[in-house]
Design an enzyme around this catalytic site. Structure first.
Site, PDB file in Angstrom:
ATOM      1  N   ARG A 236       5.076   1.236  -0.041  1.00  0.00           N
ATOM      2  CA  ARG A 236       4.263   1.797   1.024  1.00  0.00           C
ATOM      3  C   ARG A 236       5.093   2.819   1.793  1.00  0.00           C
ATOM      4  O   ARG A 236       6.300   2.638   1.993  1.00  0.00           O
ATOM      5  CB  ARG A 236       3.768   0.705   1.989  1.00  0.00           C
ATOM      6  CG  ARG A 236       2.690  -0.201   1.416  1.00  0.00           C
ATOM      7  CD  ARG A 236       1.381   0.551   1.199  1.00  0.00           C
ATOM      8  NE  ARG A 236       0.296  -0.305   0.719  1.00  0.00           N
ATOM      9  CZ  ARG A 236       0.010  -0.506  -0.545  1.00  0.00           C
ATOM     10  NH1 ARG A 236       0.765   0.071  -1.490  1.00  0.00           N
ATOM     11  NH2 ARG A 236      -1.013  -1.270  -0.904  1.00  0.00           N
ATOM     12  N   GLU A 265       0.002   9.419   5.053  1.00  0.00           N
ATOM     13  CA  GLU A 265      -0.657   9.517   3.756  1.00  0.00           C
ATOM     14  C   GLU A 265      -2.163   9.653   3.981  1.00  0.00           C
ATOM     15  O   GLU A 265      -2.726   8.846   4.722  1.00  0.00           O
ATOM     16  CB  GLU A 265      -0.353   8.266   2.920  1.00  0.00           C
ATOM     17  CG  GLU A 265      -0.853   8.346   1.489  1.00  0.00           C
ATOM     18  CD  GLU A 265      -0.448   7.143   0.640  1.00  0.00           C
ATOM     19  OE1 GLU A 265      -1.347   6.560   0.001  1.00  0.00           O
ATOM     20  OE2 GLU A 265       0.758   6.795   0.625  1.00  0.00           O
ATOM     21  N   HIS A 284      -0.018   8.685  -4.834  1.00  0.00           N
ATOM     22  CA  HIS A 284      -0.326   7.252  -4.891  1.00  0.00           C
ATOM     23  C   HIS A 284      -1.049   6.907  -6.202  1.00  0.00           C
ATOM     24  O   HIS A 284      -2.077   6.227  -6.210  1.00  0.00           O
ATOM     25  CB  HIS A 284      -1.182   6.841  -3.689  1.00  0.00           C
ATOM     26  CG  HIS A 284      -0.975   5.407  -3.279  1.00  0.00           C
ATOM     27  ND1 HIS A 284      -1.028   4.991  -1.968  1.00  0.00           N
ATOM     28  CD2 HIS A 284      -0.703   4.297  -4.004  1.00  0.00           C
ATOM     29  CE1 HIS A 284      -0.819   3.692  -1.906  1.00  0.00           C
ATOM     30  NE2 HIS A 284      -0.613   3.251  -3.132  1.00  0.00           N
TER      31      HIS A 284
END
Length: 327
Positions: A236, A265, A284
């Site tokens: 993360r 993000e 991602h």
């Protein structure tokens, strides 16, 4: 369609994948059960209260108020912080997740990113774009030390794939006394983390984001890393202090970083990370795989079979929360 479907697949998809394909995969795994796909909000309102199992990203509280048959909500994400878990368990519903199904892809991408930096393939790609035939120096991955922070499903898959590369491995986990698949296992204590980082050529972040790991790799930790080290974030974005990372990459305090996740993000188009040649960025996508529904359907099918046989919901695969005993 039966008045009481066994499994209801909710309409909202994930990672660009069709929920229709998910429903079809579940039908293949569970040929003796009725699997219904709720394609509209109206169909969800109609089907969920009559279902025994519901699966999707999340389910609205209002949908489960009258779901007297519901035994299991199978979340299609690994994280369930967006799911009304307490409301479900209060009604006697077990909650499971998709944890682990992304691990093979994330592990492969993490290995690939380390090899890119070891062989400096990104420099080769840059020279190709300039039609520039000029040699450059590469390194060897063998004899490196790779520290994997987090030895859950992703971390274990990374370590498994490192076998055969001739690298040394250090694992970081909450309870180091449990041991692990790495050559050495340490805890999350500050001194232990810094000692591991000081000996690392590559660091793979594979831990969850929580109060302990938020900002885990900050200015001090980046300063401890050798300047030739590479950070691979497969977990993360919030685990890394982005400003500190930018500074380390700009000042050659760090050889490189490979980020499949960022903070913030999505990464804004004007963010300085985009302009750094020693920073590889993917949006991602580490866990994307054509086997997504196959792996998730296997988990759900196993759990449906367990419920069919009268098994204890507390023993379900990928259990997040068991039903409240009071129900």
């Amino acid at each position: 369609m039966s008045d009481q479907p066994d499994i209801v697949v909710l309409r909202e998809g994930t990672e660009g994948l069709s929920m229709g394909s998910y429903a079809e995969t579940l039908r293949e795994r569970l040929p003796d059960h009725e699997v219904a796909l709720a394609r509209t909000p109206a169909e969800e309102r109609d089907l969920v209260p009559r279902a025994r199992v519901v699966t999707g990203i999340t389910v609205e509280r209002s949908r489960i108020a009258d779901a007297d048959r519901l035994e299991l909500f199978a979340c299609t994400f690994a994280g369930t912080d967006h799911v009304p878990v307490e409301a479900l368990t209060d009604r006697g519903v077990a909650v499971t997740n998709a944890g682990g199904i992304h691990a093979p892809g994330i592990a492969e991408q993490s290995i690939a990113n380390m090899l890119v930096f070891a062989r400096r393939l990104h420099e080769g790609w840059r020279r190709k774009s300039n039609a520039e035939w000029r040699h450059f120096q590469s390194y060897e991955f063998a004899d490196s030390t790779v520290t994997v922070i987090g030895l859950g499903s992703i971390g274990q898959h990374v370590v498994e794939r490192l076998e055969g590369f001739g690298v040394g491995t250090i694992g970081v986990r909450y309870t180091p006394s449990k041991g692990g698949p790495t050559d050495e296992v340490v805890g999350f204590e500050t001194d232990a983390i810094h000692d591991a980082l000081s000996r690392s050529d590559y660091v793979v972040l594979a831990c969850p984001l929580n109060d302990l790991t938020r900002g885990l790799i900050g200015e001090e930790e980046l300063a401890t890393l050798p300047p030739h080290a590479v950070v691979v974030n497969a977990a993360r974005g919030g685990i890394v202090d982005t400003d500190a990372l930018v500074s380390a990459l700009r000042s050659s305090g760090l050889r490189g970083a490979a980020l499949d996740v960022t903070d913030p993000e999505p990464l804004p188009a004007d963010h300085p990370l985009w302009d750094l040649e020693n920073c590889l960025i993917t949006p991602h996508t580490g866990g994307h795989t054509p086997k997504h529904w196959d792996r998730l359907a296997d988990i759900v099918a196993d759990n449906v079979a367990a419920l069919d046989s009268g098994g204890d919901p507390a023993d379900l695969r990928n259990l997040v929360a068991a039903p409240d005993d009071g129900n």
